[in-house]
Structure formats: C-alpha cells, structure tokens
Write a protein that holds these residues in place. Sequence first.
Motif, PDB file in Angstrom:
ATOM      1  N   MET A 137       0.918  -1.180  -0.012  1.00 27.35           N
ATOM      2  CA  MET A 137       0.135   0.185   0.062  1.00 27.35           C
ATOM      3  C   MET A 137       0.968   1.241  -0.013  1.00 27.35           C
ATOM      4  N   ASP A 138       0.425   2.234  -0.566  1.00 26.50           N
ATOM      5  CA  ASP A 138       0.865   3.695  -0.898  1.00 26.50           C
ATOM      6  C   ASP A 138       1.555   4.070   0.508  1.00 26.50           C
ATOM      7  N   THR A 139       2.641   4.594   0.636  1.00 29.84           N
ATOM      8  CA  THR A 139       2.994   5.402   2.060  1.00 29.84           C
ATOM      9  C   THR A 139       2.413   6.685   1.826  1.00 29.84           C
ATOM     10  N   ILE A 140       1.803   7.113   2.795  1.00 29.30           N
ATOM     11  CA  ILE A 140       1.055   8.319   2.925  1.00 29.30           C
ATOM     12  C   ILE A 140       2.328   9.587   3.535  1.00 29.30           C
ATOM     13  N   GLN A 141       2.270  10.719   2.656  1.00 29.27           N
ATOM     14  CA  GLN A 141       3.060  11.780   2.946  1.00 29.27           C
ATOM     15  C   GLN A 141       2.066  12.533   4.078  1.00 29.27           C
ATOM     16  N   SER A 142       2.867  12.821   5.234  1.00 27.50           N
ATOM     17  CA  SER A 142       1.735  13.923   6.043  1.00 27.50           C
ATOM     18  C   SER A 142       2.707  15.064   6.253  1.00 27.50           C
ATOM     19  N   ASP A 143       2.801  15.940   7.226  1.00 26.00           N
ATOM     20  CA  ASP A 143       3.280  17.254   7.505  1.00 26.00           C
ATOM     21  C   ASP A 143       4.731  17.081   7.626  1.00 26.00           C
ATOM     22  N   ASN A 144       5.569  16.698   6.720  1.00 23.35           N
ATOM     23  CA  ASN A 144       6.942  16.586   6.554  1.00 23.35           C
ATOM     24  C   ASN A 144       7.305  15.282   7.182  1.00 23.35           C
ATOM     25  N   TYR A 145       6.533  14.184   7.172  1.00 22.59           N
ATOM     26  CA  TYR A 145       6.848  12.823   7.370  1.00 22.59           C
ATOM     27  C   TYR A 145       5.969  11.811   6.859  1.00 22.59           C
ATOM     28  N   PRO A 146       6.773  10.665   6.649  1.00 21.25           N
ATOM     29  CA  PRO A 146       6.316   9.508   5.739  1.00 21.25           C
ATOM     30  C   PRO A 146       5.318   8.744   6.884  1.00 21.25           C
ATOM     31  N   ILE A 147       4.319   8.001   6.302  1.00 22.54           N
ATOM     32  CA  ILE A 147       3.500   7.199   6.990  1.00 22.54           C
ATOM     33  C   ILE A 147       3.768   5.697   6.539  1.00 22.54           C
ATOM     34  N   TYR A 148       4.486   4.928   6.825  1.00 20.40           N
ATOM     35  CA  TYR A 148       4.920   3.600   6.039  1.00 20.40           C
ATOM     36  C   TYR A 148       3.973   2.561   6.294  1.00 20.40           C
ATOM     37  N   PHE A 149       3.229   1.637   5.207  1.00 21.29           N
ATOM     38  CA  PHE A 149       2.587   0.489   5.402  1.00 21.29           C
ATOM     39  C   PHE A 149       3.129  -0.704   5.099  1.00 21.29           C
ATOM     40  N   ASP A 150       3.858  -0.671   3.873  1.00 25.69           N
ATOM     41  CA  ASP A 150       4.535  -1.909   3.207  1.00 25.69           C
ATOM     42  C   ASP A 150       5.939  -2.029   4.157  1.00 25.69           C
ATOM     43  N   ASN A 151       6.138  -3.177   4.514  1.00 26.05           N
ATOM     44  CA  ASN A 151       7.577  -3.619   4.949  1.00 26.05           C
ATOM     45  C   ASN A 151       8.178  -2.650   6.007  1.00 26.05           C
ATOM     46  N   SER A 152       7.111  -2.168   6.997  1.00 26.88           N
ATOM     47  CA  SER A 152       7.460  -1.042   7.725  1.00 26.88           C
ATOM     48  C   SER A 152       8.500  -1.420   8.684  1.00 26.88           C
ATOM     49  N   ILE A 153       8.688  -2.493   9.277  1.00 23.18           N
ATOM     50  CA  ILE A 153       9.761  -2.795  10.106  1.00 23.18           C
ATOM     51  C   ILE A 153      11.067  -2.485   9.488  1.00 23.18           C
ATOM     52  N   ASP A 154      11.168  -2.947   8.095  1.00 21.64           N
ATOM     53  CA  ASP A 154      12.528  -2.843   7.448  1.00 21.64           C
ATOM     54  C   ASP A 154      12.709  -1.617   7.341  1.00 21.64           C
ATOM     55  N   GLU A 155      11.764  -0.784   6.698  1.00 23.69           N
ATOM     56  CA  GLU A 155      11.816   0.910   6.559  1.00 23.69           C
ATOM     57  C   GLU A 155      12.311   1.460   8.355  1.00 23.69           C
ATOM     58  N   LEU A 156      11.869   1.111   9.109  1.00 24.36           N
ATOM     59  CA  LEU A 156      12.162   1.578  10.617  1.00 24.36           C
ATOM     60  C   LEU A 156      13.735   1.259  10.674  1.00 24.36           C
ATOM     61  N   VAL A 157      14.147   0.145  10.335  1.00 20.46           N
ATOM     62  CA  VAL A 157      15.646  -0.196  10.737  1.00 20.46           C
ATOM     63  C   VAL A 157      16.584   0.505   9.730  1.00 20.46           C
ATOM     64  N   ASN A 158      15.931   0.794   8.572  1.00 19.53           N
ATOM     65  CA  ASN A 158      16.573   1.537   7.718  1.00 19.53           C
ATOM     66  C   ASN A 158      16.615   3.047   7.864  1.00 19.53           C
ATOM     67  N   PHE A 159      15.702   3.621   8.494  1.00 18.15           N
ATOM     68  CA  PHE A 159      15.543   5.031   8.997  1.00 18.15           C
ATOM     69  C   PHE A 159      16.348   5.359  10.053  1.00 18.15           C
ATOM     70  N   VAL A 160      16.482   4.189  11.017  1.00 17.04           N
ATOM     71  CA  VAL A 160      17.453   4.284  12.093  1.00 17.04           C
ATOM     72  C   VAL A 160      18.814   4.238  11.624  1.00 17.04           C
ATOM     73  N   ASN A 161      19.261   3.486  10.766  1.00 19.07           N
ATOM     74  CA  ASN A 161      20.699   3.415  10.176  1.00 19.07           C
ATOM     75  C   ASN A 161      21.212   4.649   9.658  1.00 19.07           C
ATOM     76  N   LYS A 162      20.131   4.979   8.815  1.00 17.99           N
ATOM     77  CA  LYS A 162      20.274   6.364   8.076  1.00 17.99           C
ATOM     78  C   LYS A 162      20.419   7.638   8.842  1.00 17.99           C
ATOM     79  N   GLY A 163      19.731   7.682   9.853  1.00 13.65           N
ATOM     80  CA  GLY A 163      19.588   9.003  10.598  1.00 13.65           C
ATOM     81  C   GLY A 163      20.538   9.518  11.284  1.00 13.65           C
ATOM     82  N   GLY A 164      21.709   8.939  11.399  1.00 12.67           N
ATOM     83  CA  GLY A 164      22.904   9.808  12.194  1.00 12.67           C
ATOM     84  C   GLY A 164      22.565  10.107  13.425  1.00 12.67           C
TER      85      GLY A 164
END
Lengths: 352, 352
Positions: free
Chosen positions: A1-28
């Motif tokens: 399902m499409d990621t929903i774009q909110s007020d400067n932040y994304p709301i992920y629906f697909d592979n969300s936990i992988d996206e979270l790990v990705n976010f943490v790793n890239k976030g500095g």
Amino acid sequence: MDTIQSDNYPIYFDNSIDELVNFVNKGGYSRFFILTDENTGIHCLPLLKSKIGSEEGYDLIEITAGEESKDIDFCIGVWKMLIDFGADRKSLLINLGGGVISDLGGFAASTFKRGIDFVHVPTTLLSQVDASVGGKTGIDIDSIKNIIGTFTQPKAVFIHYDFLKTLPARQILSGLAEMLKHGLIQDAAYWAELKTSDLKNPSAELVHRSVQIKNKITIEDPHEKGIRKALNFGHTIGHAVETNSLINDADPLSHGEAIAIGMICESYLAHKKTGLSLDELNEIVKVLSDLYPRYTIQESSFDTLLAHMLKDKKNQGGKINCTLLTHIGQCNIDNICTEAELCESLLYYINL
Amino acid sequence: MDTIQSDNYPIYFDNSIDELVNFVNKGGYSRFFILTDENTGIHCLPLLKSKIGSEEGYDLIEITAGEESKDIDFCIGVWKMLIDFGADRKSLLINLGGGVISDLGGFAASTFKRGIDFVHVPTTLLSQVDASVGGKTGIDIDSIKNIIGTFTQPKAVFIHYDFLKTLPARQILSGLAEMLKHGLIQDAAYWAELKTSDLKNPSAELVHRSVQIKNKITIEDPHEKGIRKALNFGHTIGHAVETNSLINDADPLSHGEAIAIGMICESYLAHKKTGLSLDELNEIVKVLSDLYPRYTIQESSFDTLLAHMLKDKKNQGGKINCTLLTHIGQCNIDNICTEAELCESLLYYINL
C-alpha cells in the motif's frame, strides 16, 4: 500500500519494520531508545529486535500497560531513564505500542532537552488509525486526559498491520470506533463500506483509508483552530464517560467503547440541533449498538460527567462545545450545548 | 528607547507596563493569569495591579522565590492551579519575575492544553538581558538545569527598567555576567564600553544593547543548531559549578557568579586552545575578579563537576563541548574539551 505523506514525515505501510531499521541506520543518531510496555514487549518487540540485529546502540524503557501510565509521574520516570541512559540531543525515541506509548513518548521526547526526534510504531488498531498520526502528544494529570502536551510531529510512522493479529477482540473494537467516526464526519462512502465489512477484523485497506482521512484533516489544521475539531465528534461526551469509568469502574471502558457512547449521544444532539435526520440517527445507533456492549450510566452521575465535560480543552469561556453531524459524512464544529441538552442526550442513551 | 522586533514578537522598553495593559485589552483573551513569586509580589505586582485597574478577569499564581521552584513539582503545581482556575485555550499567562518565573511559566504555558499564549515581564537584570528573550523555556529535574523544556516564543516581552531599582546589588551582578558575556562573544566595542561604565548600576542603554545582541543571535538560530551556542560561553563549567553549589552550599552562588567563574575557566581554555592572547585572558580575569567575589572550589569536587558537565545538553556522544573565545568579541562553538583540560582550567581558577 502507498506510503502516505504527512506534514513533513512519511507514514509507511509496506515492509514497515524494514523501513524503520533503514530509518534508524541512515538517521545519524548517537543512540536510540525503545519505549514499550509489557504487552508490546512480548508481542511486538521480538520482531523489532530480530530486524535490528545487534543489541548495542540502544536501550529499552518499559512502562506498565494501561491508561494510568499516561500520568505525569510515569513521564518523569521516562525522562529520568533518558537522563540515566545518557540520552543526548541526537538521540532517537522509538515509541512501540498503543496510544499511551505514542502520546506519552511523544511528549517526553518533544520536551527532553527541548526536543529530541521520535518515531511511532503503533501496535494497536486505535493507535494505527488515530494516535500515531497528526502530531498531538499528551499526558494526563489527575485523570484529566491530555491536559498537558505539545503539537510536535514525529519524524516518521511505521504501521505494521500484522501487529493487529496479536490483539484481543476488545482492542480491535476500541480502534474501530475511530474508524467509524472518520466515515461519519467526512466520508459517507467509507461509512457505507465499513457497515458491510467484517468489522471484527478490519482489513489493511480500511486501516489505510482511515489514516488517509485523519491525515488530510490534521494537515489542513495542525493546531486545531478549525476543521480538526471535526475529529472530536463523540469525544466531548465520550471523554467524560471514559474518565468517569476510569476513576470508578473495576474494569473500565476502553477508549473506543466510551467514544461509541459519545457518538450515540452526540448524534442525538445532532438530530435535535444540526439537522441529522431521524433515519440517519437510527442507522448510527443500530451500527454502534450491534458492535458495542451496553454500558450502565446512572442519572446520579450526570453532575460528575458535566464537570468532566467542562474541563474539555475545546471549551471557551466555560461553555461546552461539541462537533455535531449535519448528515452522515458531514459535520459542523463549535456547537455550544447546554447542560440540559447534554443530560437529555445521556438520557436518550440510557433509554435506548 | 526603540522597541526591538524579535521572532514575530515585540520587546518593549518605553512605557512597558502601559503597553502590557494595552496588549491584554486588545488580545481577545478569555482571562489572564499572573505568575509571580513573593518578591515580585511585593515589589512589582502593585504597579501592574494599579495599571490594570479592575481585579476581575484575572487570577494570581504565586510560587516560592528561588531556583528550587523551577523543579517539575512546582510546574505541576502551576498546571493544577490553571486547571482549578478554569484556564482555557484562549487564556494568557503573564510571567512577572526573574528567570525562574519566565522559564517555568513559559514551559507551563507552552504545554498546558498543548499551548496557551504567554508574555514575559522580566523583573531582574538577568531575566531582562537573558531569560526573557529567545524563546527557551525550561524546568529542572533532580537539579539538572533546564533538562526539560521547549522552544516556544512569547507573544511579547515588556522590559520595565525601573524594576531593577528594587533589586539587591548581588542580583544586579548576577545579570551583569550575561551582559559581559554578550560583549566577549560578539562585540568588542560593547565590552570596552562596559569596562568603563558604572557596572553596579548598568544603564537602560546598556540593557537595551545586550538585548539587541542576544536577540540577533537567537533570531539567526532559534533552535541552537549553530551560532546560538555562542551564548553558552562560560556555561559549560559555570552551570556545573552552579549546580554543585545549589546542592551543597547553604548560601549558593547566583547564576551570574557561577557564570563568571565559568568564563574565567573557559577563557583559560581559549588561551590554550583557540588563540585567545595572554593579554586578553588577563584583561578578562581582571574585570571579572574585580566584580565577583572569590569562591572556593575543592579539588575533591572535580569528579562531581565533570559528572555535571557530562549531563550538559550541548554534548553529543558523551564528549564535553565548550564555546571558546578566539579574541575578545569573537568566539568558536563546538570545541571538545578533555577532562584533563577542564580540570586544568579549574586549577587555574583556584590558583588565581
């Protein structure tokens, strides 16, 4: 399902936990912290841990499950643990849990060292379709719900539908009330679709649709000056009933159970005041009554309930303010209701 | 003197109390609340009351004077009084007092019902030239200063110079440290002017000039990502000395007394690390030593002081971070200092 774009932040629906790990790793981030309770600690945390891999680089903060944990005392506990763990301004807080976790964790993060980043991983239906979207954070004082809080957006939201499979039926019903509300205030077609769906197990598509509706409203009016008040439909009376139940009942109402009662009462007021037809009122009452158990409200509690309503944040100048439907799928905000009207609507519920 | 325009809010200097009454009357507020302590209650509140006239339409919230009142427990007290007085989202909080009142009141207001309007009426030199400008709010937990807070701008600031005439000499000196800092980090000419002024009674013009400097820096970098860290000169070591004194001394150091010590130590570090000349170091030490009393720091307290410094909000990844001068009137932010260097600078102060 499409990621929903909110007020400067994304709301992920697909592979969300992988996206979270990705976010943490890239976030500095210098480190991260996972706020959780004993339920999500059992049912949801293991998946996160397995995806994260290493146990280094983060700490767990676990609180007791339940609305009582949203109190300022628990918030102080979270702040002190962040201090003890050496959290700095480049730390990230991951709120893994239901609405209590996201509201409390969002507030704790938005005020710690004047604000650190946080993300939500909502694990209940209620938090997936409601609490995790829109940037409200909040804690309770003396059982007054969300009396203290901020408007602060998370950096991202990760909705993992499969977490819902771990929930008891009553918790699904709790979130469902907000989904039904989304249809009633904004989208008659969605309401019609909900009515004919298997509401004991709402599909991922329905969850996505509810998030779209909530997100659209909150983007338009992030600070609740106008249209966002639509989301308060059912909540003026519902919150009062919920607070009263939390204080007095051994087994208190869930949020959704209380909001369902509030929606029935406020639909009655809408029929009296803002043109909701009798057929529409009856339809709403039927759907809600089929889903939610009867709850006994004593007439002797009306004064207490009114006192709770008077403490509602939406009020101004001591007048009680409701969002009322004009039709199914449409509403009006800022309707002042008298104490007599509010009591009449409670009597309507009692006599159903 | 000219009104200074800050980040969407004015800072008034002339006829400030009349401007305040005007602001309240025109603001469309449902009610207002005056946060004060027993000192400002005696010395400053009567003027406000006489200008406001009617005693209807507002309530007083009085707290105990002193840094101890910045604790979360007092903040909860303020929130509960706002609840009990029936404050709604259209209420205004007037913070009448020193830095404790503006920091605490600003935080309480910025989080009450997710944020109500507030203004500052600073009554000490320290709060006029420092705390009331720049949008930082904050409270302490376990004596860790400003560990919890928000970045929220007041709607206006009203600086009434004559309030300073009610202050004891020690409080003037406390605010003066921040004025001297403004010269040292940003404006050599202002430093030179301060040196030759009557610093026991800084003029209204000097107050105005300090506010201009602080305002310019905070507008450029409201969330302290870069240049605003210049304002932390003297504060890494100074805050640690202040916290330690607050915990241990019967008559604790004032903020400015502690920051003066911090500026001496950090000027020593600047001489060692960022090119501040020996002549400049000696000049700074002479000016500060002439104004501020000697304070005894025990070598046995170094570990405790370092532990306080490690909790400083500006740190990242467990490294202690200082703003250091390159010349009088210029500085560099984000200088990592080792524990050995910090101890050496404390020894330098001890051996002066």
